[in-house]
Design an enzyme around this catalytic site. Structure first.
Site, short mmCIF file in Angstrom:
data_model
loop_
_atom_site.label_atom_id
_atom_site.label_comp_id
_atom_site.label_asym_id
_atom_site.label_seq_id
_atom_site.Cartn_x
_atom_site.Cartn_y
_atom_site.Cartn_z
N LYS A 17 14.02 -12.41 0.03
CA LYS A 17 13.39 -13.30 1.01
C LYS A 17 14.24 -14.57 1.15
O LYS A 17 14.76 -15.09 0.17
CB LYS A 17 11.97 -13.65 0.57
CG LYS A 17 11.12 -12.45 0.17
CD LYS A 17 10.99 -11.42 1.28
CE LYS A 17 10.20 -10.20 0.80
NZ LYS A 17 10.12 -9.15 1.85
N ASP A 27 10.31 -4.35 -2.68
CA ASP A 27 10.09 -5.24 -1.54
C ASP A 27 9.02 -6.27 -1.90
O ASP A 27 8.02 -6.41 -1.21
CB ASP A 27 9.68 -4.43 -0.31
CG ASP A 27 9.61 -5.29 0.96
OD1 ASP A 27 10.25 -6.35 0.98
OD2 ASP A 27 8.92 -4.89 1.92
N ASP A 32 2.29 -1.51 -9.11
CA ASP A 32 1.66 -2.60 -8.36
C ASP A 32 0.22 -2.72 -8.81
O ASP A 32 -0.45 -1.71 -9.06
CB ASP A 32 1.72 -2.33 -6.86
CG ASP A 32 1.49 -3.59 -6.01
OD1 ASP A 32 0.50 -4.31 -6.28
OD2 ASP A 32 2.28 -3.84 -5.10
N PRO A 58 0.79 -1.24 0.00
CA PRO A 58 0.00 0.00 0.00
C PRO A 58 0.82 1.29 0.00
O PRO A 58 0.26 2.37 -0.02
CB PRO A 58 -0.80 -0.12 1.30
CG PRO A 58 0.13 -0.86 2.22
CD PRO A 58 0.84 -1.86 1.35
N ASP A 114 2.75 -5.32 -13.64
CA ASP A 114 3.62 -6.32 -13.02
C ASP A 114 5.00 -5.71 -12.83
O ASP A 114 5.65 -5.30 -13.80
CB ASP A 114 3.69 -7.55 -13.92
CG ASP A 114 4.51 -8.69 -13.32
OD1 ASP A 114 5.26 -8.44 -12.36
OD2 ASP A 114 4.40 -9.82 -13.83
#
Length: 364
Positions: free
Chosen positions: A305, A276, A239, A221, A259
């Protein structure tokens, strides 16, 4: 004693141990790590005691990924008289070189939080005592060693020192940041911490300045976008989700529903790329390299990640893959990586080109 004490995120002790063992052996310094799960620290015992100081001076702290702080441990004090903890500390460190700063710390664990208040209160009398014995400068002196008292219980501590030119400048290795009330998510703190850790403060006006153009991939967001906006940048947020209306109302954000792995800018005027996205590290690394190869950005901050197992090996592997890809473009790229305080099962990576940054400096 002369071991190394290494702070880390609780649950990542094995990664910190693997990292210090490998990096030390690369410098012909050998020893073994004492690891206690979820303790938030690792003790690295060297076979040659003199090598602890060597590593504290020569092993570049900024290159360590899973280690928040690195210091030489000289003494362990147990079963202290709680009515007088200071006298044994003074006695143990009487031959220390005069230090320029004092940090009374504990591990970053829920169990150790009770000690945090004690550490704050204990700092003042210990500082006064150290100064009276000329073990600490009268005023904080940045170019002197840092005196560390690491409490494991209120009657049990490790004493040691770090070098101000090769340590974390932050208490417990953690920048103290507050989440802005208008931030869409707490992930905003992740990017803010990355700026503190990776970008020298004296270069913020050069590299984090108003008017720069930035792209946030996987923005919604808008936690990371928020950090760019508050620094006056014009941001393209890519996004398929929904951006916080508060960010859109600033007039500094253009939201593209696309994308993040596919979209590319039409103009070569983007300075910052931030990302991120929850995706396999290998895919992110290749995407970042493509952006630099096409000159679509000048500096990047992104997260990788980590898997549940072999996290250190995975982190190192992906950084080396990225290094190889960037060398095909230019030899001037610098890669920094750290598991930040606000990171969880991930690391944050920073990439920039020394030549491009020097051109910014020349313009000044």
């Amino acid at each position: 004693m002369n071991n190394l004490l290494l702070y880390c995120r609780p649950g990542f002790e094995k990664e910190a141990a693997a990292e210090i063992t490998e990096r030390a052996s690369n410098m012909q310094c050998y020893g073994f790590a004492r690891v206690k799960d979820d303790s938030g620290y690792v003790i690295f015992e060297l076979y040659d005691e003199e090598q602890a100081d060597l590593l504290a001076r020569k092993l570049p702290f900024r290159e360590l990924i899973f280690i928040r702080q690195m210091l030489v441990v000289t003494h362990e004090l147990k079963d202290l008289d709680v009515a007088d903890r200071i006298s044994p500390i003074i006695e143990a460190t009487s031959e220390y070189t005069i230090c320029g700063d004092l940090r009374v710390e504990t591990a970053d664990t829920n169990e150790a939080k009770e000690l945090s208040a004690f550490c704050r209160k204990f700092t003042v009398p210990l500082r006064q005592a150290l100064r009276s014995k000329e073990l600490l400068t009268k005023k904080e002196t940045p170019h002197r060693p840092v005196f560390h008292a690491f409490f494991m219980a209120n009657d049990h501590l490790l004493l040691g020192y770090s070098y101000s030119f090769n340590n974390s400048e932050f208490h417990m290795g953690i920048p103290r940041l507050r989440c802005p009330p208008d931030a869409p998510s707490r992930s905003s703190l992740k990017l803010e911490e990355a700026f503190y850790v990776f970008v020298p403060r004296e270069e913020w006006d050069l590299r984090l300045t108003s008017g720069m153009k930035a792209v946030d991939l996987g923005a919604c967001p808008g936690g990371w976008t928020h950090q760019l906006v508050r620094r006056g940048m014009m941001v393209t947020a890519v996004d398929n989700g929904t951006m916080a209306q508060s960010l859109m109302d600033t007039g500094q954000v253009k939201h593209l529903r696309d994308d993040g792995f596919v979209w590319r800018p039409s103009k070569k005027n983007i300075y910052w790329l931030v990302c991120d996205m929850v995706e396999k590290p290998a895919r992110v690394v290749h995407m970042i390299a493509d952006w630099f190869r096409e000159n679509d950005c000048q500096e990047a901050m992104f997260n990788l990640k980590l898997p549940m197992k072999k996290r250190y090996a995975e982190a190192v592997h992906n950084i080396e893959v990225l290094r190889g890809l960037l060398k095909e473009v230019d030899n001037a790229f610098v890669i920094q990586a750290k598991q930040l305080y606000h990171d969880r099962e991930e690391i944050t990576v920073h990439v920039y080109n020394k030549y491009w940054v020097s051109k910014l400096e020349a313009k000044e």
